[in-house]
Design an enzyme around this catalytic site. Structure first.
Site, PDB file in Angstrom:
ATOM      1  CG  LEU A 136       3.553  -5.043   3.799  1.00  0.00           C
ATOM      2  CD1 LEU A 136       3.555  -6.553   3.603  1.00  0.00           C
ATOM      3  CD2 LEU A 136       2.116  -4.515   3.687  1.00  0.00           C
ATOM      4  CG  LEU A 245      -1.985  -2.928   5.487  1.00  0.00           C
ATOM      5  CD1 LEU A 245      -1.461  -2.828   4.060  1.00  0.00           C
ATOM      6  CD2 LEU A 245      -1.206  -1.973   6.379  1.00  0.00           C
ATOM      7  CD  GLN A 285     -19.388  38.126   1.256  1.00  0.00           C
ATOM      8  OE1 GLN A 285     -18.781  38.176   0.186  1.00  0.00           O
ATOM      9  NE2 GLN A 285     -20.662  38.453   1.364  1.00  0.00           N
ATOM     10  CG  LEU A 344      -4.396  30.180  13.433  1.00  0.00           C
ATOM     11  CD1 LEU A 344      -5.764  29.705  12.989  1.00  0.00           C
ATOM     12  CD2 LEU A 344      -3.665  29.048  14.140  1.00  0.00           C
ATOM     13  CD  GLU A 369      -1.854   1.493   7.976  1.00  0.00           C
ATOM     14  OE1 GLU A 369      -2.604   0.654   7.452  1.00  0.00           O
ATOM     15  OE2 GLU A 369      -1.346   1.349   9.079  1.00  0.00           O
TER      16      GLU A 369
HETATM   17  P1  FAD Z   1       6.045   4.178  -3.729  1.00  0.00           P
HETATM   18  O1  FAD Z   1       5.280   2.913  -3.743  1.00  0.00           O
HETATM   19  O2  FAD Z   1       7.402   4.189  -4.335  1.00  0.00           O
HETATM   20  O3  FAD Z   1       5.152   5.272  -4.454  1.00  0.00           O
HETATM   21  C1  FAD Z   1       5.659   6.543  -4.885  1.00  0.00           C
HETATM   22  C2  FAD Z   1       4.540   7.291  -5.590  1.00  0.00           C
HETATM   23  O4  FAD Z   1       4.101   6.543  -6.733  1.00  0.00           O
HETATM   24  C3  FAD Z   1       3.310   7.480  -4.712  1.00  0.00           C
HETATM   25  O5  FAD Z   1       2.724   8.722  -4.981  1.00  0.00           O
HETATM   26  C4  FAD Z   1       2.380   6.376  -5.166  1.00  0.00           C
HETATM   27  O6  FAD Z   1       1.029   6.648  -4.924  1.00  0.00           O
HETATM   28  C5  FAD Z   1       2.703   6.324  -6.645  1.00  0.00           C
HETATM   29  N1  FAD Z   1       2.366   5.040  -7.246  1.00  0.00           N
HETATM   30  C6  FAD Z   1       2.886   3.818  -6.956  1.00  0.00           C
HETATM   31  N2  FAD Z   1       2.296   2.867  -7.696  1.00  0.00           N
HETATM   32  C7  FAD Z   1       1.368   3.492  -8.475  1.00  0.00           C
HETATM   33  C8  FAD Z   1       0.421   3.076  -9.441  1.00  0.00           C
HETATM   34  N3  FAD Z   1       0.256   1.769  -9.765  1.00  0.00           N
HETATM   35  N4  FAD Z   1      -0.344   3.989 -10.023  1.00  0.00           N
HETATM   36  C9  FAD Z   1      -0.242   5.306  -9.683  1.00  0.00           C
HETATM   37  N5  FAD Z   1       0.627   5.776  -8.782  1.00  0.00           N
HETATM   38  C10 FAD Z   1       1.417   4.875  -8.174  1.00  0.00           C
HETATM   39  N6  FAD Z   1       5.183   0.524   6.287  1.00  0.00           N
HETATM   40  C11 FAD Z   1       5.095  -0.608   7.053  1.00  0.00           C
HETATM   41  O7  FAD Z   1       5.156  -1.729   6.540  1.00  0.00           O
HETATM   42  N7  FAD Z   1       4.964  -0.510   8.410  1.00  0.00           N
HETATM   43  C12 FAD Z   1       4.907   0.689   9.049  1.00  0.00           C
HETATM   44  O8  FAD Z   1       4.778   0.734  10.283  1.00  0.00           O
HETATM   45  C13 FAD Z   1       5.015   1.896   8.276  1.00  0.00           C
HETATM   46  N8  FAD Z   1       5.043   3.114   8.888  1.00  0.00           N
HETATM   47  C14 FAD Z   1       5.297   4.246   8.149  1.00  0.00           C
HETATM   48  C15 FAD Z   1       5.498   5.471   8.781  1.00  0.00           C
HETATM   49  C16 FAD Z   1       5.789   6.619   8.056  1.00  0.00           C
HETATM   50  C17 FAD Z   1       6.061   7.915   8.766  1.00  0.00           C
HETATM   51  C18 FAD Z   1       5.835   6.558   6.645  1.00  0.00           C
HETATM   52  C19 FAD Z   1       6.110   7.785   5.837  1.00  0.00           C
HETATM   53  C20 FAD Z   1       5.643   5.351   5.999  1.00  0.00           C
HETATM   54  C21 FAD Z   1       5.388   4.176   6.722  1.00  0.00           C
HETATM   55  N9  FAD Z   1       5.260   2.924   6.105  1.00  0.00           N
HETATM   56  C22 FAD Z   1       5.153   1.762   6.870  1.00  0.00           C
HETATM   57  C23 FAD Z   1       5.463   2.793   4.660  1.00  0.00           C
HETATM   58  C24 FAD Z   1       4.289   3.199   3.793  1.00  0.00           C
HETATM   59  O9  FAD Z   1       3.249   2.270   3.914  1.00  0.00           O
HETATM   60  C25 FAD Z   1       4.795   3.359   2.358  1.00  0.00           C
HETATM   61  O10 FAD Z   1       5.584   4.530   2.328  1.00  0.00           O
HETATM   62  C26 FAD Z   1       3.686   3.438   1.334  1.00  0.00           C
HETATM   63  O11 FAD Z   1       3.067   2.183   1.163  1.00  0.00           O
HETATM   64  C27 FAD Z   1       4.177   3.915  -0.033  1.00  0.00           C
HETATM   65  O12 FAD Z   1       5.320   3.233  -0.431  1.00  0.00           O
HETATM   66  P2  FAD Z   1       6.603   4.052  -0.944  1.00  0.00           P
HETATM   67  O13 FAD Z   1       6.918   5.107   0.032  1.00  0.00           O
HETATM   68  O14 FAD Z   1       7.645   3.057  -1.277  1.00  0.00           O
HETATM   69  O15 FAD Z   1       6.126   4.782  -2.259  1.00  0.00           O
END
Ligand code: FAD
Length: 390
Positions: A136, A245, A285, A344, A369
């Site tokens: 996706l 999802l 504590q 730890l 996700e």
């Molecule tokens: P971005 O969308 O660029 O976001 C960057 C930052 O901006 C984040 O903090 C986000 O929360 C923030 N942000 C974005 N929009 C807004 C908003 N409107 N308001 C406030 N804050 C916002 N994807 C798949 O399709 N299939 C997979 O199997 C899969 N596996 C993965 C495995 C790993 C190890 C990782 C790290 C990611 C994987 N992903 C996969 C992708 C994952 O779903 C995306 O990384 C995630 O959806 C975020 O997208 P991005 O990294 O492009 O961040």
């Protein structure tokens, strides 16, 4: 005994059936035998252990809720949750592999696929003989998948697929990929892409500090010819991938609590054994505050998961409820892992204990996700009726 016991402060086990407890125990024993002894080495060397797939298949962890007629385990949502909890207690990479296969590959084929597609793919996926991935996210479209630019064009007898996906779990080892792309009418459709199709490649993403035992990669489509029978006929629009999802996020909510339980259990044992200033550090504590808050948050999250599972069984769980559970579980797990790491002391940064590995894994689990921020905005929209994403 040495056997890990679930922290169960509010006797939530009383809410589980004998079958649930038996399933949890069998997955727990498998993790103990097949994952725990080698996971540290797999992570240090960034190795994905492909043999886990058929073994998880045998345990019913691949597509637990898919009916037996298609090779699934035909279990309920609580059983599915408990399985994910135990897998992730071993390592988030193991749970990720199972989540992708079950919720992101088998679920869309089962829900949106043709009868022929279900018969062709589901039994092999359930056995772990075939590995799937879910494409996706794109390099320029993460939190906003509606902006995707991967394109599916109709050529009469077949489709042509162009574009790329990034951060795809299982991609480098996958036999098939469920890929989401826009058609000529800009409608999001799903297709099953098979390894070996010309123009399809899956370069591996290297150098991760998190989920090191999971294989992550890109999906690159360069004029890939897709047979018409590989289109998921019933999937139209973004709600199709989003429904997948929802299923995976539910598993993550349970999985992250599994991580939290493992960190708590590790920290509690350590604190009772480790002596400083003439007494166990558990007697101070400041350490008790950390441990007491850990078990409090674990208990709250366990109850939330159990309730969400019963709602899901009754087909009444909303996506927003699932978002809240996923976000909360990640939040508390990350905090608990960090506090456990501190309890730890220096030992906490080593691979002698699972805590630092869990802590690093959680950084992916918080982001994928749907990020922490996105899930908060889903709750915000649900309670106010106002969309604050855009
Ligand atoms: P971005 O969308 O660029 O976001 C960057 C930052 O901006 C984040 O903090 C986000 O929360 C923030 N942000 C974005 N929009 C807004 C908003 N409107 N308001 C406030 N804050 C916002 N994807 C798949 O399709 N299939 C997979 O199997 C899969 N596996 C993965 C495995 C790993 C190890 C990782 C790290 C990611 C994987 N992903 C996969 C992708 C994952 O779903 C995306 O990384 C995630 O959806 C975020 O997208 P991005 O990294 O492009 O961040």
């Amino acid at each position: 005994t040495d056997l890990f016991q679930s922290p169960d402060y509010f006797q939530i086990d009383d809410l589980l059936s004998e079958e649930h407890k038996w399933i949890r125990e069998s997955v727990r024993q498998w993790v103990k035998k097949a994952v725990s002894p080698i996971i540290e080495d797999c992570c240090q060397r960034a190795i994905f252990h492909k043999d886990w797939f058929p073994q998880m298949g045998e345990l019913g962890c691949l597509g637990p809720t898919i009916p037996q007629e298609y090779g699934g385990a035909g279990l309920d949502e609580i059983a599915y949750g408990l399985m994910m909890q135990e897998l992730e207690r071993g390592d988030s990479a193991v749970r990720s592999a199972a989540s992708v296969q079950g919720s992101l590959v088998m679920f869309p084929i089962f829900t949106y696929g043709s009868e022929a597609q279900k018969r062709k793919y589901l039994p092999a996926l359930a056995k772990g003989e075939m590995i799937g991935c879910f494409g996706l996210t794109e390099p320029d479209h993460g939190s906003n998948p509606a902006g995707m630019t991967t394109r599916l064009t109709d050529q009469g007898d077949y489709f042509i697929l162009n574009g790329s996906k990034m951060w795809i779990s299982n991609a480098p080892v996958a036999d098939i990929a469920v890929v989401w792309a826009k058609d000529e009418q800009d409608q999001i459709r799903g297709v099953i892409v098979e390894r070996g199709m010309e123009g399809f490649s899956t370069p591996e993403t290297k150098g991760k500090w998190s989920l090191r035992a999971s294989a992550t990669g890109e999906l690159v489509f360069d004029q890939v010819k897709i047979p018409k029978e590989n289109l998921l006929p019933e999937a139209r629009g973004l709600k199709a991938p989003l429904s997948c999802l929802s299923s995976a996020r539910y598993g993550i909510a349970w999985g992250a609590v599994g991580v939290a339980m493992d960190c708590y259990d590790t920290a509690l044992r350590y604190a009772k054994e480790r002596k400083q200033f003439g007494k166990p550090i558990a007697g101070f504590q400041l350490i008790q505050k950390k441990l007491a808050e850990m078990i409090t948050e674990i208990t709250k999250a366990q109850l939330l998961n159990w309730r969400l599972g019963t709602l899901k069984n009754a087909k009444k769980a909303t996506p927003a409820q699932i978002s809240m559970a996923k976000r909360n579980a990640c939040e508390i797990a990350a905090r608990i892992a960090r506090d456990a790491r501190q309890i730890l002391g220096a030992m906490g940064i080593t691979g002698e204990y699972p805590v630092m590995r869990h802590l690093m894994n959680l950084e992916s689990v918080i982001t994928y996700e749907g990020t922490h921020e996105i899930h908060l905005l889903i709750t915000g929209e649900d309670i106010t009726g106002i969309n604050a994403f855009v």
